[in-house]
Design a protein around this motif. Sequence first.
Motif, mmCIF file in Angstrom:
data_model
loop_
_atom_site.group_PDB
_atom_site.id
_atom_site.type_symbol
_atom_site.label_atom_id
_atom_site.label_comp_id
_atom_site.label_asym_id
_atom_site.label_seq_id
_atom_site.Cartn_x
_atom_site.Cartn_y
_atom_site.Cartn_z
ATOM 1 N N GLU A 1 32.386 41.086 49.861
ATOM 2 C CA GLU A 1 33.622 40.408 50.236
ATOM 3 C C GLU A 1 34.558 40.246 49.049
ATOM 4 N N ALA A 2 33.992 39.875 47.898
ATOM 5 C CA ALA A 2 34.819 39.726 46.697
ATOM 6 C C ALA A 2 35.420 41.058 46.272
ATOM 7 N N LEU A 3 34.644 42.112 46.360
ATOM 8 C CA LEU A 3 35.154 43.433 46.021
ATOM 9 C C LEU A 3 36.223 43.880 47.004
ATOM 10 N N ALA A 4 36.055 43.557 48.280
ATOM 11 C CA ALA A 4 37.051 43.936 49.284
ATOM 12 C C ALA A 4 38.362 43.197 49.053
ATOM 13 N N ILE A 5 38.301 41.938 48.682
ATOM 14 C CA ILE A 5 39.523 41.199 48.375
ATOM 15 C C ILE A 5 40.179 41.764 47.124
ATOM 16 N N GLY A 6 39.390 42.150 46.152
ATOM 17 C CA GLY A 6 39.930 42.778 44.948
ATOM 18 C C GLY A 6 40.594 44.109 45.230
ATOM 19 N N CYS A 7 40.166 44.783 46.268
ATOM 20 C CA CYS A 7 40.780 46.059 46.644
ATOM 21 C C CYS A 7 42.203 45.877 47.151
#
Length: 101
Positions: free
Chosen positions: A28-34
């Motif tokens: 989820e954190a990586l997806a928001i960073g994307c």
Amino acid sequence: MYLVGTIFGSIFFSFIPPLFASLGFSTEALAIGCGLGSASMMTAASTSLLGLFPDAEITITSFSAAAQLVTSFMGTYVMVFLSVPLMNFIFKRVKKERAID
């Protein structure tokens, strides 16, 4: 300049999510960073993240799209209410004349 940033930013953004995924960040954190950057950068980053976590496709695409939307709106308001008045203030200080009102 925008074209160069889109091309090289997309290449750069496609390498970042796998790197941070190997460091143990959550999906989820990586997806928001994307969601940061332009839409082409979001697409490159989320596609490389989908290659690592194909079972979380809906989570990755929805979180990255929501983050892209929020950063686009916030960027507009920051530009209008912070960047332009700050530029006017600096221009008045540097030129010692009347800046654009």
